[in-house]
Design a protein around this motif. Structure first.
Motif, PDB file in Angstrom:
ATOM      1  N   ALA A  81       0.854  -1.189   0.000  1.00 21.95           N
ATOM      2  CA  ALA A  81       0.000   0.000   0.000  1.00 21.95           C
ATOM      3  C   ALA A  81       0.888   1.236   0.000  1.00 21.95           C
ATOM      4  N   LEU A  82       0.674   2.131  -0.955  1.00 25.97           N
ATOM      5  CA  LEU A  82       1.454   3.362  -1.016  1.00 25.97           C
ATOM      6  C   LEU A  82       1.118   4.235   0.190  1.00 25.97           C
ATOM      7  N   PRO A  83       2.128   4.695   0.916  1.00 23.69           N
ATOM      8  CA  PRO A  83       1.839   5.562   2.073  1.00 23.69           C
ATOM      9  C   PRO A  83       1.056   6.808   1.660  1.00 23.69           C
ATOM     10  N   ASP A  84       0.157   7.239   2.541  1.00 27.09           N
ATOM     11  CA  ASP A  84      -0.692   8.395   2.240  1.00 27.09           C
ATOM     12  C   ASP A  84       0.105   9.677   2.053  1.00 27.09           C
ATOM     13  N   ASP A  85       1.263   9.769   2.710  1.00 28.32           N
ATOM     14  CA  ASP A  85       2.039  11.006   2.634  1.00 28.32           C
ATOM     15  C   ASP A  85       3.023  11.027   1.469  1.00 28.32           C
ATOM     16  N   ASN A  86       2.955  10.045   0.577  1.00 24.04           N
ATOM     17  CA  ASN A  86       3.845  10.038  -0.575  1.00 24.04           C
ATOM     18  C   ASN A  86       3.417  11.095  -1.585  1.00 24.04           C
ATOM     19  N   TRP A  87       4.374  11.574  -2.394  1.00 21.26           N
ATOM     20  CA  TRP A  87       4.065  12.582  -3.414  1.00 21.26           C
ATOM     21  C   TRP A  87       3.110  12.040  -4.478  1.00 21.26           C
ATOM     22  N   ALA A  88       3.155  10.727  -4.729  1.00 15.24           N
ATOM     23  CA  ALA A  88       2.304  10.117  -5.757  1.00 15.24           C
ATOM     24  C   ALA A  88       0.904   9.880  -5.206  1.00 15.24           C
ATOM     25  N   LYS A  89      -0.082  10.008  -6.062  1.00 15.76           N
ATOM     26  CA  LYS A  89      -1.471   9.860  -5.648  1.00 15.76           C
ATOM     27  C   LYS A  89      -2.265   8.917  -6.549  1.00 15.76           C
ATOM     28  N   ASP A  90      -1.620   8.345  -7.559  1.00 16.69           N
ATOM     29  CA  ASP A  90      -2.335   7.452  -8.480  1.00 16.69           C
ATOM     30  C   ASP A  90      -1.308   6.531  -9.127  1.00 16.69           C
ATOM     31  N   GLY A  91      -1.799   5.581  -9.912  1.00 18.30           N
ATOM     32  CA  GLY A  91      -0.898   4.663 -10.621  1.00 18.30           C
ATOM     33  C   GLY A  91      -0.932   3.270 -10.024  1.00 18.30           C
ATOM     34  N   GLY A  92       0.249   2.716  -9.791  1.00 18.76           N
ATOM     35  CA  GLY A  92       0.353   1.311  -9.411  1.00 18.76           C
ATOM     36  C   GLY A  92       0.545   0.430 -10.632  1.00 18.76           C
ATOM     37  N   TRP A  93       1.080   1.028 -11.696  1.00 21.09           N
ATOM     38  CA  TRP A  93       1.260   0.305 -12.955  1.00 21.09           C
ATOM     39  C   TRP A  93       2.509  -0.570 -12.925  1.00 21.09           C
ATOM     40  N   ALA A  94       2.486  -1.564 -13.782  1.00 16.14           N
ATOM     41  CA  ALA A  94       3.675  -2.352 -14.131  1.00 16.14           C
ATOM     42  C   ALA A  94       4.469  -2.859 -12.927  1.00 16.14           C
ATOM     43  N   PRO A  95       3.799  -3.472 -11.938  1.00 18.45           N
ATOM     44  CA  PRO A  95       4.565  -3.979 -10.796  1.00 18.45           C
ATOM     45  C   PRO A  95       5.466  -5.142 -11.202  1.00 18.45           C
ATOM     46  N   GLU A  96       6.692  -5.117 -10.706  1.00 19.59           N
ATOM     47  CA  GLU A  96       7.631  -6.217 -10.880  1.00 19.59           C
ATOM     48  C   GLU A  96       8.237  -6.544  -9.528  1.00 19.59           C
ATOM     49  N   VAL A  97       8.553  -7.815  -9.301  1.00 19.57           N
ATOM     50  CA  VAL A  97       9.166  -8.236  -8.051  1.00 19.57           C
ATOM     51  C   VAL A  97      10.415  -9.043  -8.372  1.00 19.57           C
ATOM     52  N   HIS A  98      11.549  -8.637  -7.782  1.00 20.03           N
ATOM     53  CA  HIS A  98      12.841  -9.255  -8.072  1.00 20.03           C
ATOM     54  C   HIS A  98      13.557  -9.618  -6.777  1.00 20.03           C
ATOM     55  N   GLY A 102      19.152 -11.316  -1.037  1.00 18.29           N
ATOM     56  CA  GLY A 102      18.429 -12.042  -0.009  1.00 18.29           C
ATOM     57  C   GLY A 102      17.062 -11.504   0.354  1.00 18.29           C
ATOM     58  N   ARG A 103      16.597 -10.465  -0.360  1.00 17.24           N
ATOM     59  CA  ARG A 103      15.275  -9.911  -0.088  1.00 17.24           C
ATOM     60  C   ARG A 103      14.523  -9.748  -1.413  1.00 17.24           C
ATOM     61  N   TRP A 104      13.255  -9.389  -1.306  1.00 15.44           N
ATOM     62  CA  TRP A 104      12.416  -9.186  -2.490  1.00 15.44           C
ATOM     63  C   TRP A 104      12.159  -7.699  -2.670  1.00 15.44           C
ATOM     64  N   TYR A 105      12.301  -7.237  -3.916  1.00 15.75           N
ATOM     65  CA  TYR A 105      12.141  -5.813  -4.213  1.00 15.75           C
ATOM     66  C   TYR A 105      11.032  -5.618  -5.241  1.00 15.75           C
ATOM     67  N   LEU A 106      10.123  -4.728  -4.903  1.00 13.53           N
ATOM     68  CA  LEU A 106       9.001  -4.370  -5.762  1.00 13.53           C
ATOM     69  C   LEU A 106       9.322  -3.084  -6.506  1.00 13.53           C
ATOM     70  N   PHE A 107       9.115  -3.101  -7.840  1.00 17.32           N
ATOM     71  CA  PHE A 107       9.223  -1.921  -8.688  1.00 17.32           C
ATOM     72  C   PHE A 107       7.815  -1.649  -9.230  1.00 17.32           C
ATOM     73  N   ALA A 108       7.287  -0.444  -9.060  1.00 17.08           N
ATOM     74  CA  ALA A 108       5.958  -0.125  -9.585  1.00 17.08           C
ATOM     75  C   ALA A 108       5.879   1.359  -9.910  1.00 17.08           C
ATOM     76  N   THR A 109       5.098   1.702 -10.922  1.00 16.28           N
ATOM     77  CA  THR A 109       5.021   3.069 -11.427  1.00 16.28           C
ATOM     78  C   THR A 109       3.823   3.808 -10.838  1.00 16.28           C
ATOM     79  N   PHE A 110       4.091   4.991 -10.285  1.00 16.84           N
ATOM     80  CA  PHE A 110       3.052   5.841  -9.715  1.00 16.84           C
ATOM     81  C   PHE A 110       3.180   7.248 -10.287  1.00 16.84           C
ATOM     82  N   HIS A 111       2.131   8.044 -10.118  1.00 19.59           N
ATOM     83  CA  HIS A 111       2.175   9.408 -10.641  1.00 19.59           C
ATOM     84  C   HIS A 111       1.257  10.328  -9.837  1.00 19.59           C
ATOM     85  N   ASN A 112       1.346  11.617 -10.175  1.00 24.10           N
ATOM     86  CA  ASN A 112       0.491  12.634  -9.559  1.00 24.10           C
ATOM     87  C   ASN A 112       0.311  13.753 -10.565  1.00 24.10           C
TER      88      ASN A 112
END
Length: 346
Positions: A81-98, A102-112
């Motif tokens: 869940a994108l934190p409410d205080d983030n600069w971005a307010k929409d999106g969630g496109w193209a999520p990738e997980v790599h 030793g950990r998992w990293y999420l890449f996802a596109t957001f915008h405002n």
């Protein structure tokens, strides 16, 4: 006949699988699909933008479906869940997980669209970028990285970031630089540190109009936009470095591939043309637990479904073997031949 065969194959699934995973692939409305085959649990995770209608959670973020066979899926859960205080307010496109260090990293596109950036043209521009988050498990929960700021500059309108680790073990984020800002969209690569923060300046890999099959889209402002979208890197069994990417062709959205002549991100990159045409794209490659190379993409562009194709690693490129209709329940042509004309040898 083909649809009857698919229905029969799906009906033969064990009752336990069907009860635990009641959703079929054809039930899933997904843009920009990304699959992680988690070896430890023998689970396929399919990531997409959160849809409150199916998760019951109204927060902006990323959800994930789980499956044991790529045909039957559990109901999705919110993994970020994108934190409410983030600069971005929409999106969630193209999520990738790599997996990385030793950990998992999420890449996802957001915008405002209420966070403007300087524009030198007629089109107003606003912040859009790939944000990163991290978790100890592939299914989250993911926590935002770098205080919610992207690796790319705030003045760059970018999207669809993917992780690439080069032969020296160094991480890069490869992404699309928006045609909205560039006119002709580009694919660029940004060197990263081990914590996935930027380690230098971005490098241009290629432009959308380097590919002869790309068709520009006439814009209300009077110019023509050339789209770059959905990069993903893949190294073949011979060491050839390929990139999947998408743009618009003469018959709609296209899944294509390019090849690095040097075998590195530096290129130069040569365009190998479409893999799947007729309103399909933003795909990614993964291997099944029995070793098959698979492509998943979305099709059609509107009300998109996840479509699976069995692929061949041909050494200097990848090739489509067949659509896995036993998984997604419907066959589409891979090239510019209408379905009703296929039997006539189109």
């Amino acid at each position: 006949m083909r649809r009857l065969l698919v229905a029969l194959l799906l009906a033969l699934a064990t009752p336990a699988v069907a009860a635990d995973a009641p959703l079929l692939t054809s039930h899933l409305r997904i843009h920009d699909p990304f699959v992680v085959a988690e070896e430890e649990s023998k689970t396929y995770w399919l990531f997409s933008k959160n849809d409150p209608a199916v998760t019951g959670d109204k927060r902006l973020g990323i959800m994930a479906y789980a499956s044991a066979d790529l045909a039957h899926w559990q109901r999705p859960k919110l993994v970020f869940a994108l934190p409410d205080d983030n600069w971005a307010k929409d999106g969630g496109w193209a999520p990738e997980v790599h997996a990385w260090k030793g950990r998992w990293y999420l890449f996802a596109t957001f915008h405002n669209d209420r966070a403007p950036i300087v524009s030198t043209g007629k089109r107003p521009l606003y912040r859009r970028a790939t944000l990163l988050a991290v978790a100890d498990r592939v299914d989250g929960p993911y926590t935002i990285l770098h205080k919610g700021e992207p690796p790319t500059p705030a003045t760059a309108m970018t999207l669809d970031g993917t992780l690439h680790v080069d032969a020296a073990g160094k991480p890069w984020m490869v992404y699309a630089h928006e045609w909205l800002q560039m006119g002709v969209g580009t694919i660029e690569a940004l060197p990263l540190k081990d914590d996935l923060s930027p380690a230098g300046k971005a490098r241009l890999l290629f432009r959308a109009d380097d590919a002869g099959w790309v068709v520009g889209q006439k814009q209300p402002e009077g110019d023509t936009g050339y789209v770059t979208d959905g990069p993903q890197l893949f190294r073949t069994h011979t060491g050839t470095l390929l990139m999947l990417w998408s743009s618009w062709g003469k018959d709609g959205y296209v899944q294509a591939q390019a090849r690095s002549k040097s075998g590195t991100l530096a290129g130069p990159w040569e365009q190998l043309g479409p893999l799947v045409e007729r309103d399909s794209g933003h795909g990614m490659l993964f291997r099944t637990f029995d070793g098959r190379l698979m492509l998943v993409l979305h099709r059609p562009f509107k009300r998109a479904l996840a479509k699976f194709y069995e692929m061949r690693d041909a050494g200097d490129r990848v090739e489509v073997v067949r659509e896995a209709v036993e998984l997604d329940g419907e066959a589409w042509p891979t090239h510019g031949c209408p379905m009703e004309a296929q039997d006539a040898g189109c």
